[in-house]
Design a protein around this motif. Structure first.
Motif, short mmCIF file in Angstrom:
data_model
loop_
_atom_site.label_atom_id
_atom_site.label_comp_id
_atom_site.label_asym_id
_atom_site.label_seq_id
_atom_site.Cartn_x
_atom_site.Cartn_y
_atom_site.Cartn_z
N TYR A 160 50.16 45.92 52.94
CA TYR A 160 50.44 45.53 51.56
C TYR A 160 50.18 46.70 50.62
CZ TYR A 160 49.88 43.04 47.13
OH TYR A 160 49.98 42.63 45.83
N LYS A 161 49.05 47.40 50.83
CA LYS A 161 48.74 48.56 49.99
C LYS A 161 49.84 49.60 50.09
CE LYS A 161 44.65 50.16 51.00
NZ LYS A 161 43.25 50.58 51.11
N THR A 163 43.61 43.43 36.23
CA THR A 163 44.26 43.75 37.49
C THR A 163 44.13 45.24 37.76
OG1 THR A 163 45.85 41.98 37.16
CG2 THR A 163 46.42 43.64 38.79
N SER A 164 43.67 45.56 38.95
CA SER A 164 43.54 46.96 39.37
C SER A 164 44.89 47.47 39.83
CB SER A 164 42.54 47.05 40.52
OG SER A 164 42.61 48.32 41.13
N PRO A 169 40.15 42.06 49.54
CA PRO A 169 40.78 43.38 49.70
C PRO A 169 42.19 43.24 50.25
CG PRO A 169 38.60 43.36 50.69
CD PRO A 169 38.91 41.95 50.30
N PRO A 170 43.12 44.06 49.77
CA PRO A 170 44.50 43.95 50.25
C PRO A 170 44.63 44.47 51.69
CG PRO A 170 44.29 45.77 48.71
CD PRO A 170 42.97 45.07 48.73
N TRP A 205 35.09 41.21 42.20
CA TRP A 205 36.48 41.04 42.62
C TRP A 205 36.82 39.55 42.62
CZ3 TRP A 205 39.48 45.00 42.42
CH2 TRP A 205 39.00 46.26 42.73
N ASP A 248 40.09 38.70 43.94
CA ASP A 248 40.92 38.67 45.14
C ASP A 248 40.26 39.42 46.28
OD1 ASP A 248 42.97 37.37 43.70
OD2 ASP A 248 43.75 39.28 42.99
N ASN A 305 47.21 45.78 42.54
CA ASN A 305 47.47 44.38 42.21
C ASN A 305 46.33 43.46 42.62
OD1 ASN A 305 49.12 42.44 41.01
ND2 ASN A 305 49.98 41.84 42.97
N ARG A 306 45.10 43.98 42.59
CA ARG A 306 43.92 43.18 42.94
C ARG A 306 43.17 42.83 41.66
NH1 ARG A 306 38.93 45.02 46.88
NH2 ARG A 306 38.01 42.95 47.07
N ARG A 307 42.96 41.53 41.45
CA ARG A 307 42.30 41.09 40.23
C ARG A 307 40.78 41.22 40.35
NH1 ARG A 307 43.75 35.31 39.51
NH2 ARG A 307 43.52 35.42 41.75
N ASN A 362 43.31 49.61 45.60
CA ASN A 362 43.28 48.18 45.26
C ASN A 362 44.46 47.80 44.36
OD1 ASN A 362 40.66 47.24 46.43
ND2 ASN A 362 39.93 48.94 45.18
#
Length: 107
Positions: A63-64, A26-27, A58-59, A54, A56, A34-36, A32
């Protein structure tokens, strides 16, 4: 070299270019949060490949902002708690040193 993994014939797991089962991480970067992503489990070692993909999408920018704000707040709270613990440790050490000096001169 194409940046894609393949399915092992012996297992149902995806593997990287050097044949290792992919690690999913998880990043927590600002761009990024909480992006897996998946990559070579030995990434960073000289014998590892540079496979990366990636999991997931892009957020969303909103959200970011929310996640990064929460991470900053948690980090600030952790820093306040750390300072409090350091002060407490300092007091304990000072009390111990005073006790050692008293014991030295009394006995």
């Amino acid at each position: 070299m194409e940046n894609s993994s393949f399915i092992s014939q012996n297992r149902d797991e995806q593997v990287c270019f050097c044949g290792q089962i992919l690690a999913t991480r998880t990043s927590w970067t600002e761009n990024n949060p909480n992006r897996r992503f998946r990559g070579c489990r030995f990434y960073g070692r000289p014998d590892a490949c540079d496979y990366f993909s990636w999991v997931d999408p892009p957020p969303h920018p909103r959200y970011k902002n929310i996640i990064n704000g929460l991470l900053r707040k948690a980090n600030n709270n952790r820093n306040v708690e750390m300072r409090r613990l350091l002060k407490l440790h300092q007091i304990v050490i000072e009390v111990f040193m005073i006790g050692a000096i008293i014991v030295h001169y009394v006995f």
